[in-house]
Design a protein around this motif. Structure first.
Motif, mmCIF file in Angstrom:
data_model
loop_
_atom_site.group_PDB
_atom_site.id
_atom_site.type_symbol
_atom_site.label_atom_id
_atom_site.label_comp_id
_atom_site.label_asym_id
_atom_site.label_seq_id
_atom_site.Cartn_x
_atom_site.Cartn_y
_atom_site.Cartn_z
ATOM 1 N N PRO A 111 0.836 -1.216 0.000
ATOM 2 C CA PRO A 111 0.000 0.000 0.000
ATOM 3 C C PRO A 111 0.859 1.250 0.000
ATOM 4 O O PRO A 111 1.963 1.271 0.535
ATOM 5 N N GLU A 112 0.354 2.326 -0.620
ATOM 6 C CA GLU A 112 1.058 3.600 -0.602
ATOM 7 C C GLU A 112 1.057 4.174 0.810
ATOM 8 O O GLU A 112 0.103 4.007 1.562
ATOM 9 N N SER A 113 2.146 4.851 1.156
ATOM 10 C CA SER A 113 2.218 5.436 2.491
ATOM 11 C C SER A 113 1.209 6.567 2.602
ATOM 12 O O SER A 113 0.980 7.309 1.646
ATOM 13 N N PRO A 114 0.592 6.735 3.759
ATOM 14 C CA PRO A 114 -0.386 7.818 3.942
ATOM 15 C C PRO A 114 0.297 9.173 3.833
ATOM 16 O O PRO A 114 1.524 9.279 3.964
ATOM 17 N N PRO A 115 -0.466 10.234 3.589
ATOM 18 C CA PRO A 115 0.140 11.566 3.460
ATOM 19 C C PRO A 115 0.881 11.968 4.729
ATOM 20 O O PRO A 115 0.552 11.539 5.838
ATOM 21 N N THR A 116 1.882 12.800 4.551
ATOM 22 C CA THR A 116 2.651 13.304 5.691
ATOM 23 C C THR A 116 1.762 14.139 6.601
ATOM 24 O O THR A 116 0.995 14.983 6.139
ATOM 25 N N GLU A 117 1.866 13.896 7.888
ATOM 26 C CA GLU A 117 1.113 14.633 8.899
ATOM 27 C C GLU A 117 2.081 15.272 9.893
ATOM 28 O O GLU A 117 3.290 15.026 9.840
ATOM 29 N N THR A 118 1.530 16.052 10.791
ATOM 30 C CA THR A 118 2.370 16.728 11.789
ATOM 31 C C THR A 118 3.165 15.726 12.616
ATOM 32 O O THR A 118 4.316 15.988 12.984
#
Length: 532
Positions: A111-118
């Protein structure tokens, strides 16, 4: 879809099918001939000997052997034919890339990595035992307990009378001893080595699930949501060094136009940061002659072959005085950082530096993506020009100003070097324009006062500054008391940030005291000018 479009689509499909069959015949025909000929070629010698060599048995024995040969050739033919049929009906068609990848089909798709978060960011903040007590409130204005991660690095422990821990601030740590590293820059500060090593010391802590390491000073103000938006544009698994140079050309000339200035902040992807940490101490020895900490980081990254990725939302703010000119005409990019707040005048008049910053963050909390974004429109009946810096100010000119003329920064600030009093003679990395001496040629300025966010949108209110105005018998912008701006939250995705476009606005209504404006997305091919 109309009949003509369906017909065109059908013909395109038929053409693609015809092209596929043509390519199939062109490629498989020679291969098929070779495949059919191979059995005969392999048995040609034996077949010839059988026809010419006397056989001890009867002619029927020879006939039997011929039948066997023919049967073998027949089977080979049918096997080749079936292979052609299978290939011609396979969905890959003749695509070599498709056929060559079939052996990978059984492997699981990651799976693609989730979007960057804080939570994927770790901050390293450079401070000292003497400056932290007076600057910690700047950090408190943007720090998010329980959400942001990071450390404040000091040169020595705090005085015992000062609170050692504060839940509303990042954890305080003391830097390692750097006396073994040489420093030869005359009139410089050895603390540059300690501050530079904050990069390596933060990385070596080994925190989990880190994608980006972000560094700045204790008077660097980060706009965290915008920082996350900007970093999402880049692959954190690659080697990235993201920041911006100084606004001052002389500062860049002395250091580098491709150096991320530490006060403006910079970010390093976790893989690059890990590589840098492994070589950093040995690299520092070679750069004893440099002045600052950020120059050392830049030099060691250059040895690794990595250059700066410029992002215009990082601001070193290498000038003094009133930053209104920059804040009222911010570039078309998310606001990521501000620096040197101790040197600048308060961003809002009649407030202290800290209270002015906290007031700005009231707007940031309502719509961080839109903060300081410039929008320009016209009041047709009065021939007024309106320039909005959302969450900060509204300027109304009592004349027609073309859009390109409003993009350069008003020179409300002074040069970084105190001896340079003539601001117009100092070269900057952006275009500037003179602040008119005649008050009637200046805009009426309305500063941000309040904001209200609801389900239907965001309402921000601006009140007129009490500065010098231009009054006459004719109704003018200085007669207004308030400007109300209606908008929706600006949350641009990565593609929109890669190709940004300034939004548009409309004057909804105008009374003797209040102007109402609505900001909206521009229509396709819409241009901003005064309609005659």
């Amino acid at each position: 879809m109309c009949k003509e479009e369906r017909g065109n689509a059908t013909r395109k499909v038929q053409l693609r099918s015809t092209d596929r069959r043509s390519d199939l015949r062109g490629v498989l025909f020679p291969h098929g001939v070779l495949l059919l000929s191979l059995p005969f070629l392999l048995n040609a010698g034996r077949f010839a000997r059988a026809m010419t060599t006397p056989h001890p048995f009867t002619a029927g024995g020879l006939t039997l052997r011929l039948v066997k040969r023919l049967a073998f050739l027949s089977c080979s033919f049918w096997i080749a034919y079936l292979a052609i049929v299978v290939l011609s009906t396979h969905p890959c068609g003749l695509s070599p890339r498709c056929l060559s990848s079939l052996h990978l089909a059984h492997r699981p798709i990651l799976p693609e990595s989730p979007p960057t978060e804080t939570r994927h960011l770790v901050f390293g903040i450079a401070s000292s035992a003497s400056s932290w007590p007076r600057r910690r409130d700047y950090v408190r204005a943007w720090w998010r307990p329980g959400e942001t991660r990071g450390f404040v690095w000091l040169d020595r422990p705090l005085n015992s009378s000062f609170p050692q821990t504060d839940a509303s601030l990042p954890t305080v740590r003391v830097s390692e001893d750097t006396s073994r590293f040489p420093y030869t820059y005359r009139k410089g500060l050895r603390s540059a080595i300690r501050v530079a090593r904050i990069v390596a010391e933060t990385v070596r802590l080994g925190l989990p699930d880190v994608r980006w390491f972000v560094f700045g000073d204790d008077d660097t103000v980060f706009f965290v949501d915008n920082l996350v938006r900007v970093l999402r544009k880049y692959d954190h698994e690659m080697w990235f060094y993201v920041g911006e140079s100084s606004e001052n050309v002389d500062q860049n000339r002395v250091n580098s136009f491709d150096m991320g200035f530490g006060g403006g902040g910079f970010a390093i992807s976790h893989r690059l940061a890990a590589a840098l940490a492994r070589v950093f101490d040995s690299c520092l020895v070679r750069y004893a002659h440099l002045y600052g900490s950020d120059a050392r980081v830049f030099a060691c990254l250059a040895e690794l072959g990595v250059g700066l990725t410029h992002e215009r939302g990082f601001h070193q703010v290498d000038f003094r005085g009133d930053a209104f000119g920059m804040l009222a005409a911010h570039p078309l990019a998310p606001l990521v950082t501000l620096h040197h707040l101790d040197i600048l005048a308060p961003v809002f008049p009649k407030l202290s530096r800290l209270h002015a910053l906290e007031h700005l963050f009231e707007a940031v909390k309502a719509d961080s993506g839109r903060i300081l974004q410039q929008t320009i429109c016209y009041e047709n009946s009065k021939a007024w020009t309106v320039s909005i810096s959302w969450g900060y100010s509204v300027q109304i000119y009592n004349s027609i100003q073309l859009v390109p003329d409003l993009l350069p920064l008003l020179r409300t600030f002074m040069p970084w070097r105190r001896g340079q009093k003539n601001a117009s003679s100092v070269p900057y990395m952006f275009n500037t324009r003179e602040l008119p001496r005649n008050p009637c040629n200046r805009p009426a300025i309305f500063f941000f006062e309040s904001v209200l966010a609801g389900e239907t949108g965001i309402e921000s209110n601006y009140s007129r500054s009490s500065g010098v105005g231009c009054y006459s018998n004719k109704f003018s912008p200085w007669d207004l008391k308030y400007v109300r701006v209606l908008s929706t939250e600006l949350d641009l995705d990565t593609k929109q940030l890669q190709a940004p476009r300034r939004q548009c606005c409309d004057i909804i209504s105008l009374t003797n005291e209040v102007m109402n404006i609505k900001i909206r997305k521009c229509e396709d091919e819409e241009v901003v000018f005064l309609e005659s």
